[in-house]
Enzyme design. Structure first.
Site, PDB file in Angstrom:
ATOM      1  N   ASP A 192       0.848  -1.188   0.000  1.00  0.00           N
ATOM      2  CA  ASP A 192       0.000   0.000   0.000  1.00  0.00           C
ATOM      3  C   ASP A 192       0.885   1.240   0.000  1.00  0.00           C
ATOM      4  OD1 ASP A 192      -2.397  -1.465   0.140  1.00  0.00           O
ATOM      5  OD2 ASP A 192      -2.188  -1.669   2.310  1.00  0.00           O
ATOM      6  N   GLY A 193       0.382   2.320  -0.566  1.00  0.00           N
ATOM      7  CA  GLY A 193       1.133   3.566  -0.588  1.00  0.00           C
ATOM      8  C   GLY A 193       1.853   3.808  -1.898  1.00  0.00           C
ATOM      9  N   CYS A 194       1.707   2.894  -2.833  1.00  0.00           N
ATOM     10  CA  CYS A 194       2.343   3.041  -4.138  1.00  0.00           C
ATOM     11  C   CYS A 194       1.285   3.453  -5.154  1.00  0.00           C
ATOM     12  CB  CYS A 194       2.989   1.723  -4.580  1.00  0.00           C
ATOM     13  SG  CYS A 194       4.292   1.161  -3.485  1.00  0.00           S
ATOM     14  N   ALA A 195       1.639   4.360  -6.039  1.00  0.00           N
ATOM     15  CA  ALA A 195       0.702   4.802  -7.074  1.00  0.00           C
ATOM     16  C   ALA A 195       0.415   3.675  -8.057  1.00  0.00           C
ATOM     17  CB  ALA A 195       1.257   6.010  -7.807  1.00  0.00           C
ATOM     18  N   SER A 196       1.411   2.839  -8.319  1.00  0.00           N
ATOM     19  CA  SER A 196       1.229   1.705  -9.227  1.00  0.00           C
ATOM     20  C   SER A 196       1.019   0.440  -8.392  1.00  0.00           C
ATOM     21  CB  SER A 196       2.439   1.560 -10.150  1.00  0.00           C
ATOM     22  OG  SER A 196       3.627   1.580  -9.413  1.00  0.00           O
TER      23      SER A 196
END
Length: 141
Positions: free
Chosen positions: A48-52
């Site tokens: 979690d926390g990643c744009a991709s």
């Protein structure tokens, strides 16, 4: 403290003056990684926390602080896949105790990544490092 593989990357980056060359090197590293089996692309391995889309599957050989850390990872974005490869070079083969002692921001800073990644990519990279550090710390006890 970083692995020998990461030291090789740092040395390579010292010779690359242009950020575009470094960017291509990171992408090429990602292209050379083995694909993560779709069976492991599940919520438990998703970062979690990643744009991709990013998945990291830790693999620990042994138990306790001397257990050897490794992981598989994948992303749907080529630059992020390359960043996973950089993290793999940074951490793979270290003991879980050593993984918890790596100053990832400082090591990655040696590559100049902090200055050239978007805020979203930087946040995603931090999230991947946090996941790796958390898994290693739990195993190290």
């Amino acid at each position: 403290m970083a692995s020998d593989a990461f030291e090789e990357i740092a040395e390579t980056f010292e010779f690359l003056d242009d950020w575009e060359d470094r960017y291509r090197t990171v992408i090429d590293m990602g292209k050379s990684m083995a694909a993560l089996d779709d069976a492991f692309k599940v919520p438990a391995t998703k970062v979690d926390g990643c744009a991709s889309q990013v998945w990291i599957r830790p693999q620990i050989d042994g138990s306790g602080p001397d257990a050897v850390f490794d992981f598989e990872g994948e992303s749907d974005a080529m630059i992020v896949r390359g960043l996973i490869a950089v993290l793999h070079a940074l951490y793979s083969g270290l003991s879980v105790k050593e993984v918890t002692q790596v100053d990832a921001p400082a090591e990655l800073g040696r590559l100049g990544l902090n200055d050239h990644l978007s805020a979203q990519r930087s946040n995603g990279l931090r999230a991947m490092v946090e996941r790796i550090q958390t898994v290693a710390a739990a195993e190290a006890g």
